[in-house]
Scaffold this motif. Structure first.
Motif, mmCIF file in Angstrom:
data_model
loop_
_atom_site.group_PDB
_atom_site.id
_atom_site.type_symbol
_atom_site.label_atom_id
_atom_site.label_comp_id
_atom_site.label_asym_id
_atom_site.label_seq_id
_atom_site.Cartn_x
_atom_site.Cartn_y
_atom_site.Cartn_z
ATOM 1 N N ILE A 184 0.839 -1.196 0.000
ATOM 2 C CA ILE A 184 0.000 0.000 0.000
ATOM 3 C C ILE A 184 0.873 1.246 0.000
ATOM 4 O O ILE A 184 1.863 1.324 0.729
ATOM 5 N N VAL A 185 0.482 2.208 -0.836
ATOM 6 C CA VAL A 185 1.142 3.508 -0.932
ATOM 7 C C VAL A 185 0.091 4.559 -0.596
ATOM 8 O O VAL A 185 -1.032 4.504 -1.110
ATOM 9 N N HIS A 231 -4.894 6.501 -1.377
ATOM 10 C CA HIS A 231 -3.921 5.404 -1.394
ATOM 11 C C HIS A 231 -4.172 4.492 -2.600
ATOM 12 O O HIS A 231 -5.231 4.562 -3.231
ATOM 13 N N VAL A 232 -3.183 3.655 -2.862
ATOM 14 C CA VAL A 232 -3.334 2.557 -3.817
ATOM 15 C C VAL A 232 -2.869 1.290 -3.110
ATOM 16 O O VAL A 232 -1.971 1.326 -2.277
ATOM 17 N N SER A 233 -3.506 0.189 -3.448
ATOM 18 C CA SER A 233 -3.179 -1.114 -2.879
ATOM 19 C C SER A 233 -2.989 -2.090 -4.032
ATOM 20 O O SER A 233 -3.835 -2.151 -4.937
ATOM 21 N N VAL A 234 -1.876 -2.809 -4.010
ATOM 22 C CA VAL A 234 -1.612 -3.812 -5.050
ATOM 23 C C VAL A 234 -1.111 -5.100 -4.417
ATOM 24 O O VAL A 234 -0.529 -5.079 -3.339
ATOM 25 N N GLN A 235 -1.363 -6.193 -5.099
ATOM 26 C CA GLN A 235 -0.816 -7.490 -4.710
ATOM 27 C C GLN A 235 0.479 -7.684 -5.494
ATOM 28 O O GLN A 235 0.490 -7.526 -6.715
ATOM 29 N N LEU A 236 1.534 -8.010 -4.801
ATOM 30 C CA LEU A 236 2.796 -8.341 -5.448
ATOM 31 C C LEU A 236 3.168 -9.757 -5.029
ATOM 32 O O LEU A 236 3.122 -10.082 -3.837
ATOM 33 N N ASP A 237 3.519 -10.579 -6.006
ATOM 34 C CA ASP A 237 3.955 -11.932 -5.661
ATOM 35 C C ASP A 237 5.061 -12.388 -6.602
ATOM 36 O O ASP A 237 5.206 -11.872 -7.707
ATOM 37 N N LEU A 249 -6.574 7.554 7.004
ATOM 38 C CA LEU A 249 -6.238 6.856 5.754
ATOM 39 C C LEU A 249 -7.192 5.704 5.463
ATOM 40 O O LEU A 249 -7.458 5.398 4.302
ATOM 41 N N ALA A 250 -7.683 5.031 6.496
ATOM 42 C CA ALA A 250 -8.593 3.882 6.339
ATOM 43 C C ALA A 250 -8.061 2.907 5.279
ATOM 44 O O ALA A 250 -8.745 2.567 4.322
ATOM 45 N N LEU A 251 -6.825 2.469 5.467
ATOM 46 C CA LEU A 251 -6.176 1.585 4.491
ATOM 47 C C LEU A 251 -6.851 0.217 4.475
ATOM 48 O O LEU A 251 -7.160 -0.345 5.529
ATOM 49 N N PRO A 252 -7.063 -0.342 3.284
ATOM 50 C CA PRO A 252 -7.822 -1.587 3.152
ATOM 51 C C PRO A 252 -6.959 -2.847 3.319
ATOM 52 O O PRO A 252 -6.874 -3.693 2.435
ATOM 53 N N TRP A 253 -6.290 -2.972 4.463
ATOM 54 C CA TRP A 253 -5.435 -4.139 4.696
ATOM 55 C C TRP A 253 -6.269 -5.411 4.645
ATOM 56 O O TRP A 253 -7.354 -5.473 5.217
ATOM 57 N N GLN A 254 -5.750 -6.423 3.977
ATOM 58 C CA GLN A 254 -6.408 -7.727 3.890
ATOM 59 C C GLN A 254 -5.760 -8.649 4.919
ATOM 60 O O GLN A 254 -5.014 -9.560 4.581
ATOM 61 N N LEU A 255 -6.053 -8.386 6.182
ATOM 62 C CA LEU A 255 -5.407 -9.077 7.296
ATOM 63 C C LEU A 255 -6.033 -10.437 7.550
ATOM 64 O O LEU A 255 -7.243 -10.614 7.413
#
Length: 183
Positions: A89-90, A103-109, A158-164
């Motif tokens: 997340i940025v 913010h932007v959220s991306v999956q990196l693998d 920020l309310a970041l959308p963490w996928q915890l």
């Protein structure tokens, strides 16, 4: 400049100015795969700055690192995952920015091989989604411990959308960062 080398990378601009998702071409065959992960002339032709430092981070499952930024010597970062998977997340934390709080959220693998470019001035963090992850990031300036900064990973502004997957493991330093409203 080798224009064929530039054509080896797919670039996707993301919602924040200057934040890019890059996908280098991967050549696969019966033996496995080959990817050129970085070439100075290619990335310079794409408009990215020079990098001066590489960092390699190993994280266990459910580790959350962030949200970090640098105040005195802001660093741009080119991030890729060598093993495992992370949610990256940025966030724009500049109160004078038209994108403040976004913010932007991306999956990196490791399998996909995507890279994320984070320009200087943004807060950045990631969460390990696999059993472990190995993250490599190139930096545009040297780390300056006196200029490190951060904000809460769970900052309500920020309310970041963490996928915890349960409570994350967070470093004591990261738990102590103040929310943006207090900075």
């Amino acid at each position: 400049m080798n224009s064929a080398a530039v054509e080896q990378i797919t670039i996707t601009p993301l919602a924040l100015p200057g934040v890019l998702l890059l996908r280098p071409l991967t050549h696969r065959d019966s033996r496995g795969a080959f990817t050129e992960t970085w070439r100075a002339s290619t990335y310079r032709a794409l408009g990215l700055p020079d990098f001066v430092q590489d960092n390699l981070v190993h994280s266990k499952a459910c580790v959350l690192r962030g949200m970090h930024y640098q105040t005195r010597k802001p660093q741009g970062k080119l991030i890729c995952v060598l093993q495992g998977a992370v949610q990256d997340i940025v966030a724009d934390i500049n109160p004078r920015s038209a994108h403040f709080g976004q913010h932007v959220s991306v999956q990196l693998d490791a399998q996909a091989g995507d890279q994320l470019y984070v320009p200087p001035g943004y807060a950045h963090g990631y969460y390990t989604q696999s059993n472990s992850a190995m993250v490599l990031y190139k930096c545009t300036d040297y780390y300056d411990p006196e200029g490190q900064g951060g904000c809460r990973w769970d900052d309500p502004l920020l309310a970041l959308p963490w996928q915890l997957k349960g409570a994350p493991t967070v470093a004591p330093r990261d738990e102590k960062w103040p929310p943006l409203a207090a900075q």
